[in-house]
Design an enzyme around this catalytic site. Sequence first.
Site, PDB file in Angstrom:
ATOM      1  CB  CYS A   2      -0.876   0.042   1.233  1.00 22.91           C
ATOM      2  SG  CYS A   2      -1.854  -1.427   1.488  1.00 22.91           S
ATOM      3  NE  ARG A  27       4.762   1.517  -1.285  1.00 26.64           N
ATOM      4  CZ  ARG A  27       5.618   1.551  -0.272  1.00 26.64           C
ATOM      5  NH1 ARG A  27       6.762   2.175  -0.400  1.00 26.64           N
ATOM      6  NH2 ARG A  27       5.334   0.969   0.868  1.00 26.64           N
ATOM      7  CD1 TRP A  80      -0.557  -5.716  -3.496  1.00 25.24           C
ATOM      8  CD2 TRP A  80      -0.555  -6.567  -1.430  1.00 25.24           C
ATOM      9  NE1 TRP A  80      -0.111  -7.017  -3.582  1.00 25.24           N
ATOM     10  CE2 TRP A  80      -0.105  -7.564  -2.322  1.00 25.24           C
ATOM     11  CE3 TRP A  80      -0.639  -6.878  -0.078  1.00 25.24           C
ATOM     12  CZ2 TRP A  80       0.264  -8.834  -1.905  1.00 25.24           C
ATOM     13  CZ3 TRP A  80      -0.273  -8.150   0.346  1.00 25.24           C
ATOM     14  CH2 TRP A  80       0.168  -9.105  -0.572  1.00 25.24           C
ATOM     15  CG  ASN A 106       0.566   2.101   3.672  1.00 19.67           C
ATOM     16  OD1 ASN A 106      -0.527   2.221   3.112  1.00 19.67           O
ATOM     17  ND2 ASN A 106       1.683   2.595   3.170  1.00 19.67           N
ATOM     18  N   GLY A 107      -0.343  -1.302   6.512  1.00 21.17           N
ATOM     19  CA  GLY A 107      -0.028  -2.212   7.610  1.00 21.17           C
ATOM     20  C   GLY A 107      -1.222  -3.105   7.916  1.00 21.17           C
ATOM     21  CD  GLU A 487      16.759 -13.420  -8.275  1.00 23.41           C
ATOM     22  OE1 GLU A 487      16.156 -13.917  -7.305  1.00 23.41           O
ATOM     23  OE2 GLU A 487      16.459 -12.328  -8.769  1.00 23.41           O
ATOM     24  CE  LYS A 491      13.626 -11.420 -10.288  1.00 26.06           C
ATOM     25  NZ  LYS A 491      14.159 -10.822  -9.106  1.00 26.06           N
ATOM     26  CD  GLU A 494       9.789 -11.490  -9.310  1.00 28.38           C
ATOM     27  OE1 GLU A 494       9.143 -11.006  -8.383  1.00 28.38           O
ATOM     28  OE2 GLU A 494      11.030 -11.443  -9.366  1.00 28.38           O
ATOM     29  CG  HIS A 510      17.363 -36.905  -5.203  1.00 25.27           C
ATOM     30  ND1 HIS A 510      17.726 -38.172  -4.793  1.00 25.27           N
ATOM     31  CD2 HIS A 510      18.526 -36.248  -5.463  1.00 25.27           C
ATOM     32  CE1 HIS A 510      19.060 -38.265  -4.777  1.00 25.27           C
ATOM     33  NE2 HIS A 510      19.553 -37.119  -5.190  1.00 25.27           N
ATOM     34  CE  LYS A 609      11.420  -2.784  -5.881  1.00 23.53           C
ATOM     35  NZ  LYS A 609      12.128  -3.922  -6.497  1.00 23.53           N
TER      36      LYS A 609
HETATM   37  C1  F6R Z   1      11.630 -10.571  -6.336  1.00 21.63           C
HETATM   38  C2  F6R Z   1      11.541  -9.571  -5.301  1.00 21.63           C
HETATM   39  C3  F6R Z   1      11.198 -10.022  -3.929  1.00 21.63           C
HETATM   40  C4  F6R Z   1      12.040  -9.242  -2.890  1.00 21.63           C
HETATM   41  C5  F6R Z   1      11.569  -9.597  -1.483  1.00 21.63           C
HETATM   42  C6  F6R Z   1      12.420  -8.928  -0.424  1.00 21.63           C
HETATM   43  O1  F6R Z   1      11.990 -10.006  -7.552  1.00 21.63           O
HETATM   44  O2  F6R Z   1      11.720  -8.410  -5.538  1.00 21.63           O
HETATM   45  O3  F6R Z   1      11.369 -11.380  -3.778  1.00 21.63           O
HETATM   46  O4  F6R Z   1      13.383  -9.545  -3.073  1.00 21.63           O
HETATM   47  O5  F6R Z   1      10.238  -9.201  -1.319  1.00 21.63           O
HETATM   48  O6  F6R Z   1      12.391  -7.544  -0.553  1.00 21.63           O
HETATM   49  P1  F6R Z   1      13.468  -6.636   0.129  1.00 21.63           P
HETATM   50  O7  F6R Z   1      14.775  -6.901  -0.521  1.00 21.63           O
HETATM   51  O8  F6R Z   1      12.987  -5.235  -0.096  1.00 21.63           O
HETATM   52  O9  F6R Z   1      13.499  -7.007   1.582  1.00 21.63           O
END
Ligand code: F6R
Length: 614
Positions: A2, A27, A80, A106-107, A487, A491, A494, A510, A609
């Site tokens: 949010c 975000r 959100w 927010n929260g 990773e 990527k 997502e 396995h 985000k």
């Molecule tokens: C994936 C992504 C998330 C963040 C995760 C942690 O592309 O962006 O998996 O890495 O939410 O976020 P931070 O680094 O802000 O703690």
Amino acid sequence: MCGIVGYTGQADVGGILVSGLRRLEYRGYDSAGVALYADGDSELTVVKTSGKIVDLEASMQAELPESKPFSSMGIGHTRWATHGAPTQINAHPHSSDNKEIAVVHNGIIENYADLKAHLIADGCTFNSETDSEVIAHLVQQCYQGDLRAAVTAAVKKLTGTYGIAVISTKHPGTIVAARSGSPIVVGLQDDETIVASDVSAIVSRTKQVIFLNDGDIVTATGGDVEITSMSSTTVTRESTLIDWDVDEIEKGGYDHFMLKEIHEQPAAIATGLRGRLDETEGTVRLGGLRMTPMDMARVPRMILAACGTSYYAGMVGKYYFEDFAGIPADIQQAAEFRYRNPIIEPNACMVAISQSGETADTLAAVREGLMKGATVLGICNVVGSTIARETGRGVYLHAGPEIGVASTKAFSCQVTVLAEMAIMFGRTRRLSASVGREMVRELARLPDIAAAVLEREAEIKVIAEKYAAAEDAFFIGRGYMFPAALEGALKLKEISYMHAEGYHAAELKHGPIALLDEDVPVIVPVPDLPDKEKTIGNMQECRARKSPVIAIATEGDKEIDAYCDDVIRVPRCQEFIAPIPVVIAEQLFAYYVAKARGCEIDQPRNLAKSVTVE
Ligand code: F6R
């Protein structure tokens, strides 16, 4: 997650709120709204929509009478969804029964069900399914002529996390905002104040900001700002000058923020190396750790804690601390760490890795580590973020704002900083000056190595488009390529919504190998490094099940061609550096798969985000 924007001043409130909310779109959100005040009105005007900011703007145009002079203050929000679907009714702001008070939040309010039951018993009418609406009713209930006092009394009843902004018809020109566990930043100008959850919403109007601490309540009136504590005493907070410009949060000619940020990696890595490498001594200087060589030499164990992409960077970091410094190291999923009563021995050192510096689980892990006496270091990108402030020591990435929801440049900068840290720790232990020098020289090459991967963009795009129609994919790797495989899968899934899983290359047989067939591509980071032959064995296992294999291999390594269907080339480098070029190649691969599939790359569905809830 949010986003909050509030404005008090003489400029066009609606326009400022909308442009602030637009800056927060990255975000992730699913509905939005604003509350405005027109001089003389006895009720606030609230406009909400269950869509994007363009929809909100259209609703504002349709619903707000042009003749009405909205002025002096307003609040806006991008939601959100957590409690209740992303509908117009559940969108913020939420209003008190008498429509005099509006709140954005927010929260998560954990005791909202109890509070709601009491408020309903007291005669309040609830419109939404949200936890946030209780705050509006509580503020009304606590109100006795002083908005700050009412907000203070209301938040004392809350359990959970909140960043809130509140306005009232009885206090034109005033915004009261408060935080506990969810950030609030106050932008300062001569005759106006902007309150927001993120500096991105502020920086186009002012770069002078104050980051509130938990328990702070700010009362902003035009250009005047007073911060008080929960016990209503005045507190002083230093202001900070933001060192980046608004054009850094623009796309700069790229189709997406993600692509721009992928391309920013050589420069971002270079910034993270500047002034830190000491080639003569074969070490790195990171003053922000505030640790002497003796402190570092005494550390019996490193605990790395993070979530998501930052967690995978932490996995690479674990290998670094073990390989370079001989320190036993664990990488912990931050949410797991906080709830399982971890053992932290004396002198243990914890590293919290978080791009945003606001991730709720990572923050909680930091607090647990501090409580148990660990030296807790932060690796954050966002200056002034909660984790950066609560750890009080660590290293900033200085990668510039990362707007695309999928983390890209933060990963390579996190890995770079972890390598720097491990070399620095290593030099207080078993890492020799000569090996340290070699590593420092290799780190210095990293911006060029990253740039060389970007030169392969057109080839990567062709390969990505070839496999864009697949529904499932695997990424497998060994050693430093294991976190790189995880990773890569994250990527891809997502942003393209293609089901992708990352596995250790040895683990495939396995169980998951049962899923392989000609429709399931397997992406294999396999640079020309010691584990290569073993990984080639795993590639053959995949091809025997008819899976197309895409290798991410070293430039000039012709041997690999015999074992794969397609090859993405990355520059030759030392083993510890390899995760960075490989992941950059994977980022481009994911980006072009997502683009070919017509996905909304910068704001993937359901994602946020900055994940400020558990
Ligand atoms: C994936 C992504 C998330 C963040 C995760 C942690 O592309 O962006 O998996 O890495 O939410 O976020 P931070 O680094 O802000 O703690």
